[in-house]
Write a protein that holds these residues in place. Structure first.
Motif, PDB file in Angstrom:
ATOM      1  N   CYS A  93     -36.749 -45.497 -14.553  1.00 41.88           N
ATOM      2  CA  CYS A  93     -36.170 -45.463 -15.905  1.00 41.88           C
ATOM      3  C   CYS A  93     -37.271 -45.431 -16.956  1.00 41.88           C
ATOM      4  CB  CYS A  93     -35.254 -46.669 -16.108  1.00 41.88           C
ATOM      5  SG  CYS A  93     -34.479 -46.748 -17.738  1.00 41.88           S
TER       6      CYS A  93
ATOM      7  N   TYR B 269     -34.989 -32.571 -16.658  1.00 37.22           N
ATOM      8  CA  TYR B 269     -34.482 -33.908 -16.347  1.00 37.22           C
ATOM      9  C   TYR B 269     -32.959 -33.960 -16.417  1.00 37.22           C
ATOM     10  CZ  TYR B 269     -33.728 -38.934 -16.615  1.00 37.22           C
ATOM     11  OH  TYR B 269     -33.281 -40.222 -16.386  1.00 37.22           O
ATOM     12  N   GLY B 270     -32.372 -33.272 -17.395  1.00 36.20           N
ATOM     13  CA  GLY B 270     -30.909 -33.241 -17.476  1.00 36.20           C
ATOM     14  C   GLY B 270     -30.287 -32.566 -16.272  1.00 36.20           C
TER      15      GLY B 270
ATOM     16  N   SER C 136     -30.509 -34.965 -13.433  1.00 39.27           N
ATOM     17  CA  SER C 136     -29.540 -36.059 -13.559  1.00 39.27           C
ATOM     18  C   SER C 136     -28.140 -35.605 -13.159  1.00 39.27           C
ATOM     19  CB  SER C 136     -29.537 -36.585 -14.998  1.00 39.27           C
ATOM     20  OG  SER C 136     -30.812 -37.094 -15.360  1.00 39.27           O
TER      21      SER C 136
ATOM     22  N   GLU D  49     -28.087 -35.455  -9.510  1.00 43.09           N
ATOM     23  CA  GLU D  49     -28.162 -36.794  -8.929  1.00 43.09           C
ATOM     24  C   GLU D  49     -26.822 -37.508  -8.957  1.00 43.09           C
ATOM     25  OE1 GLU D  49     -31.325 -40.494  -9.174  1.00 43.09           O
ATOM     26  OE2 GLU D  49     -30.668 -39.525 -11.017  1.00 43.09           O
ATOM     27  N   VAL D  50     -25.970 -37.184  -9.921  1.00 43.49           N
ATOM     28  CA  VAL D  50     -24.645 -37.808  -9.975  1.00 43.49           C
ATOM     29  C   VAL D  50     -23.867 -37.564  -8.689  1.00 43.49           C
ATOM     30  CG1 VAL D  50     -22.404 -37.718 -11.155  1.00 43.49           C
ATOM     31  CG2 VAL D  50     -24.512 -37.774 -12.494  1.00 43.49           C
TER      32      VAL D  50
ATOM     33  N   ASP E 129     -26.602 -38.857  -5.355  1.00 40.75           N
ATOM     34  CA  ASP E 129     -27.283 -40.162  -5.297  1.00 40.75           C
ATOM     35  C   ASP E 129     -26.658 -41.078  -4.252  1.00 40.75           C
ATOM     36  OD1 ASP E 129     -29.257 -42.085  -6.496  1.00 40.75           O
ATOM     37  OD2 ASP E 129     -27.414 -43.207  -6.868  1.00 40.75           O
TER      38      ASP E 129
ATOM     39  N   LYS F  67     -38.270 -40.031  -5.818  1.00 39.58           N
ATOM     40  CA  LYS F  67     -37.717 -39.784  -7.151  1.00 39.58           C
ATOM     41  C   LYS F  67     -38.738 -40.103  -8.225  1.00 39.58           C
ATOM     42  CE  LYS F  67     -34.076 -41.305 -10.295  1.00 39.58           C
ATOM     43  NZ  LYS F  67     -32.870 -42.182 -10.456  1.00 39.58           N
TER      44      LYS F  67
END
Length: 212
Positions: free
Chosen positions: A32, A65-66, A69, A72-73, A76, A89
């Motif tokens: 993060c 990055y978007g 992400s 990754e949803v 993950d 990661k």
């Protein structure tokens, strides 16, 4: 015993780095910080300095990055069970940002840009439909949203008052404590003045009788 004690910190460090279950919290915090906190501050600096090269660099990073992400949803829950997933990661996020590697630009130019160009017309329709529906929803529920906004502001104000009352420094306590120990309080002063008011006429009468 000394040798055994000297090996304990290194053993704990190895377990923290190599054991995925034991180091997930640390690695998620690091991910993060590296993936969001540092890029936000770097983007702020690029905007304030008006450096177009830096602005383009961080735009490419946020696009990469978007996309990561979004992927990754869906992945993950499955990939997080693999050993060293969070280590990889974190390494991937560092790879995206390093100027010497310029991973975000490579990912955008080789994969993301061709995909978006190929499906741009379809994506424009989806985005337009999404924005139109969102505008209709906001217009239809404007009263409820305003009420929720007012309620949220009141809750945040009350919470700020409570936190301020808890953490406000107690500046008046030492003076109050000193007065309670060294001198009389307001009630004690009032009682002493009442006693003096009662005893004073008697003293005057005795002096007048003595003079006679």
């Amino acid at each position: 015993m000394a040798v055994f004690g000297s090996n304990i910190p290194s053993e704990v460090g190895l377990r923290l780095l190599l054991c995925p279950l034991g180091s997930n919290i640390v690695l998620r915090t690091a991910s993060c910080s590296v993936g969001v906190v540092l890029p936000v501050f770097s983007t702020f600096k690029a905007l304030e300095s008006r450096d177009q090269n830096e602005q383009q660099r961080w735009l490419l990073y946020w696009a990469a990055y978007g996309s990561f992400s979004i992927a990754e949803v869906f992945t993950d829950k499955f990939l997080s069970w693999f050993p060293l997933y969070y280590h990889m990661k974190l390494a991937f996020l560092v790879w995206l940002q390093l100027p010497s590697v310029d991973g975000a630009r490579k990912l955008y130019m080789n994969h993301l840009r061709p995909f978006l160009l190929r499906h741009q017309a379809r994506l424009d329709q989806i985005v337009g439909f999404f924005y139109s529906e969102m505008t209709k929803f906001v217009s239809a529920n404007q009263g409820g949203l305003q009420f929720a906004k007012t309620l949220l502001i009141k809750i945040l104000g009350s919470a700020a008052q409570v936190v301020g009352g808890v953490f406000r420094p107690l500046q008046g306590k030492p003076n109050g404590a000193t007065r309670s120990i060294g001198g009389p309080t307001g009630r004690e002063e009032q009682a002493s003045s009442e006693i003096e008011g009662i005893t004073t006429p008697q003293g005057l009468n005795s002096e007048s009788e003595h003079d006679e």
